[in-house]
Motif scaffolding. Sequence first.
Motif, PDB file in Angstrom:
ATOM      1  N   ILE A 261       0.847  -1.193   0.000  1.00 55.18           N
ATOM      2  CA  ILE A 261       0.000   0.000   0.000  1.00 55.18           C
ATOM      3  C   ILE A 261       0.873   1.230   0.000  1.00 55.18           C
ATOM      4  O   ILE A 261       1.009   1.894   1.017  1.00 55.18           O
ATOM      5  CB  ILE A 261      -0.840   0.035   1.276  1.00 55.18           C
ATOM      6  CG1 ILE A 261      -1.683  -1.203   1.414  1.00 55.18           C
ATOM      7  CG2 ILE A 261      -1.709   1.273   1.326  1.00 55.18           C
ATOM      8  CD1 ILE A 261      -2.912  -1.178   0.607  1.00 55.18           C
TER       9      ILE A 261
ATOM     10  N   LEU B  66      -7.069  -7.795   4.276  1.00 53.78           N
ATOM     11  CA  LEU B  66      -5.994  -7.339   3.411  1.00 53.78           C
ATOM     12  C   LEU B  66      -4.702  -8.115   3.613  1.00 53.78           C
ATOM     13  O   LEU B  66      -4.210  -8.233   4.737  1.00 53.78           O
ATOM     14  CB  LEU B  66      -5.740  -5.862   3.724  1.00 53.78           C
ATOM     15  CG  LEU B  66      -4.755  -5.122   2.847  1.00 53.78           C
ATOM     16  CD1 LEU B  66      -5.328  -4.924   1.460  1.00 53.78           C
ATOM     17  CD2 LEU B  66      -4.407  -3.777   3.476  1.00 53.78           C
ATOM     18  N   TYR B  67      -4.158  -8.607   2.563  1.00 52.28           N
ATOM     19  CA  TYR B  67      -2.873  -9.296   2.618  1.00 52.28           C
ATOM     20  C   TYR B  67      -1.874  -8.552   1.761  1.00 52.28           C
ATOM     21  O   TYR B  67      -2.086  -8.370   0.566  1.00 52.28           O
ATOM     22  CB  TYR B  67      -3.003 -10.731   2.101  1.00 52.28           C
ATOM     23  CG  TYR B  67      -3.807 -11.597   3.008  1.00 52.28           C
ATOM     24  CD1 TYR B  67      -3.200 -12.288   4.046  1.00 52.28           C
ATOM     25  CD2 TYR B  67      -5.178 -11.695   2.866  1.00 52.28           C
ATOM     26  CE1 TYR B  67      -3.944 -13.066   4.915  1.00 52.28           C
ATOM     27  CE2 TYR B  67      -5.942 -12.467   3.731  1.00 52.28           C
ATOM     28  CZ  TYR B  67      -5.311 -13.154   4.752  1.00 52.28           C
ATOM     29  OH  TYR B  67      -6.041 -13.913   5.609  1.00 52.28           O
ATOM     30  N   THR B  68      -0.817  -8.118   2.382  1.00 52.86           N
ATOM     31  CA  THR B  68       0.197  -7.390   1.639  1.00 52.86           C
ATOM     32  C   THR B  68       1.428  -8.267   1.501  1.00 52.86           C
ATOM     33  O   THR B  68       1.923  -8.804   2.487  1.00 52.86           O
ATOM     34  CB  THR B  68       0.577  -6.108   2.397  1.00 52.86           C
ATOM     35  OG1 THR B  68      -0.604  -5.463   2.815  1.00 52.86           O
ATOM     36  CG2 THR B  68       1.366  -5.202   1.508  1.00 52.86           C
TER      37      THR B  68
ATOM     38  N   HIS C 202       4.290  -7.213   0.387  1.00 53.73           N
ATOM     39  CA  HIS C 202       5.507  -6.418   0.462  1.00 53.73           C
ATOM     40  C   HIS C 202       6.469  -6.790  -0.648  1.00 53.73           C
ATOM     41  O   HIS C 202       7.670  -6.833  -0.461  1.00 53.73           O
ATOM     42  CB  HIS C 202       6.172  -6.585   1.830  1.00 53.73           C
ATOM     43  CG  HIS C 202       5.313  -6.059   2.928  1.00 53.73           C
ATOM     44  ND1 HIS C 202       4.437  -6.837   3.631  1.00 53.73           N
ATOM     45  CD2 HIS C 202       5.165  -4.819   3.421  1.00 53.73           C
ATOM     46  CE1 HIS C 202       3.793  -6.112   4.518  1.00 53.73           C
ATOM     47  NE2 HIS C 202       4.208  -4.877   4.412  1.00 53.73           N
TER      48      HIS C 202
ATOM     49  N   LYS D 116       5.827 -14.752  -0.143  1.00 49.31           N
ATOM     50  CA  LYS D 116       4.702 -14.393   0.704  1.00 49.31           C
ATOM     51  C   LYS D 116       3.376 -14.466  -0.036  1.00 49.31           C
ATOM     52  O   LYS D 116       2.336 -14.741   0.543  1.00 49.31           O
ATOM     53  CB  LYS D 116       4.912 -12.972   1.226  1.00 49.31           C
ATOM     54  CG  LYS D 116       4.517 -12.868   2.671  1.00 49.31           C
ATOM     55  CD  LYS D 116       4.865 -11.569   3.291  1.00 49.31           C
ATOM     56  CE  LYS D 116       4.138 -11.450   4.623  1.00 49.31           C
ATOM     57  NZ  LYS D 116       4.272 -10.124   5.203  1.00 49.31           N
TER      58      LYS D 116
END
Lengths: 342, 342
Positions: free
Chosen positions: B78, B103-105, B107, B112
């Motif tokens: 984000i 929400l899954y970030t 990065h 991941k």
Amino acid sequence: MSVKDPNNPKVTIYDVARESGVSYSTVSRVLNGFEFVKDTTREKVLETAERLGYVANLQARSLAGGKSNVIGLLVPKIDNSYITEIVAGIDDELSAANLNLILYTTHRHIGKEQQNVKTIMGSMMDGLLLVVPLATSSYLQALRELHFPYVLIDQHDYAGESSEVLATNHQGAYEATEYLIGLGHRRIAFITGLMELYSTHDRLAGYKAALKDHGVPFDPQYVVQGDFWKQEAYHATNRLLALDERPTAIFAANDLTAIGAMNALRDHNLSVPEDMSIVGFDDIAQAAYTNPRLTTVRQPLEQMGRSGVNLLLQQLHDSDRPPQQVVLQTEFVVRDSCKRID
Amino acid sequence: MSVKDPNNPKVTIYDVARESGVSYSTVSRVLNGFEFVKDTTREKVLETAERLGYVANLQARSLAGGKSNVIGLLVPKIDNSYITEIVAGIDDELSAANLNLILYTTHRHIGKEQQNVKTIMGSMMDGLLLVVPLATSSYLQALRELHFPYVLIDQHDYAGESSEVLATNHQGAYEATEYLIGLGHRRIAFITGLMELYSTHDRLAGYKAALKDHGVPFDPQYVVQGDFWKQEAYHATNRLLALDERPTAIFAANDLTAIGAMNALRDHNLSVPEDMSIVGFDDIAQAAYTNPRLTTVRQPLEQMGRSGVNLLLQQLHDSDRPPQQVVLQTEFVVRDSCKRID
DNA sequence: TATTATTTTGCAAGCGGTTGCAATATACTC
DNA sequence: GAGTATATTGCAACCGCTTGCAAAATAATA
């Protein structure tokens, strides 16, 4: 979803138990790092879990009274970098702590705020982060009574019973105003933010304090109301420009307000900073790209998000920890939107 | 959480049942809009639920095999408005459909991505939205095999078995390139995006097609690799500037790349558009605030998010619906970053 | 080696819902 | 008013996991 596929990844704790020859409760204990488990058993279970690709079902876990590893995040709306920078910080920190984030957007609809909080409390999340919530009194009390862990971000609980992270709004506003005074301005307007937010009041107070300390009389006609958004700032600016004695500088409660003001000025064929000096607040990414580049007070937004998570994490670990307040430092950023006058 | 408070908001379906004098299954049926319920009963239950402030426990519901009303959103990070505009659209539409968003970030950490997808599949969410996922092959197959509803946003599944929403990247790039050619440019560079993403290839193809159609020979030295980020674009631009015959225009794979390029140019004391014309892609909010304002290809980002949700909703309602593709129209936006040359 | 203290482990109950199936109530026929 | 079809409702089982308590295994002590 319920297909019993041969390579079905829906591996349960029972599968792991059977496969490793122990009971499901033992598996549960291993997975939760419980200490009274024989090392060999632990290894065996861990190995099988890994091999089977087991991943815990969050809802089941949370339903059973364990932690859900989910924390709720309540924000007004994902549409400007003030919010998204805070969210980025939160997300980052949460992710590092292996916590999931469920996002609730109120769309600036006050009733929804309350509704969401109720949902969250009923849904066994582990905690709640509230970014600039508006009508808090009603549900803050409920949250407290239930000992539901929560943290306020950029909003203040006058009851003094909430953990919160704030920035030095007063000081930031003071410095901004002082800067304008230092440039020779005397008729300095202030476009406020949403009156429901603490930061608005704190900044207004800082502005007044600076005027006072430097012997500039406070003139109420130079304080007009905005709401942190461009549109309203545009109108507020028009009101300022209609004044008999126009201000020579505008201190905007946030950068979006400053941008809205700039738009209004442009539509009046006034240029910044020649005809009007402008200072914003926040230092969102856009502030460095306005034309002219905006002088503003930087808030460590991402850090505010991070701190909020840390505060929450502490509460999660120690539920009787008294409410704590973290105040982060703002920083005055000089760019090109202000000019000395004589 | 488990305190039996007198005013405990943790009202269960049993409380509602007892209070309204029916069985808990009846309450469940009423709450799920089941049809075989007598109207008077329905009203009575609804009234009690309302009065007691009942709110369904999501995890319990989902655990029991019902819908969880939660959908997962997988995004890289984000931290820029390309993402946040898409997320805003998603959030908006989801919220209207009364669905929650977790929400899954990643990065930008490829491992991941996979990990998160596994978690999501194991966690009984109702569906999954993937925004520009990178290493898809592994888990897309798993998702399909489980009939787990998902939609790709701004990414293409070469297997052709995924629902996806895309923009007219090829056409957008074609128009941008054509525009530069129309301004007299012949040495037009292209800074690519991440090669893992479909849009990068599609835009590159559009660029090449435009050159070809207008008889401008394609010169590979003018295509340099970026990754959609400023930093890399900065370096890529330096490489272009080191060429014997510098390009006179740069078409950047996205706006952030364009901004990175502008930074590099500025550091070389070259000005835009006098010394170099620049076109971006996306039209993120910042694009209107660069100096000079950036000419770019607008992608309807928010709408892409919305469409993704709609596609997902359709799958949720009809699980055998074949994968569908929605292609949204880009739009060329002329601003001030390009100049005619002779 | 018998006895007791301590570790480990397993069983069962329960978290708050959904749902198939059987039971009951109501409506419809003749 | 009896008999049957249909609309409503309730019961029980189960979703996957945690946890208190008791049983089994192991270690410590006499």
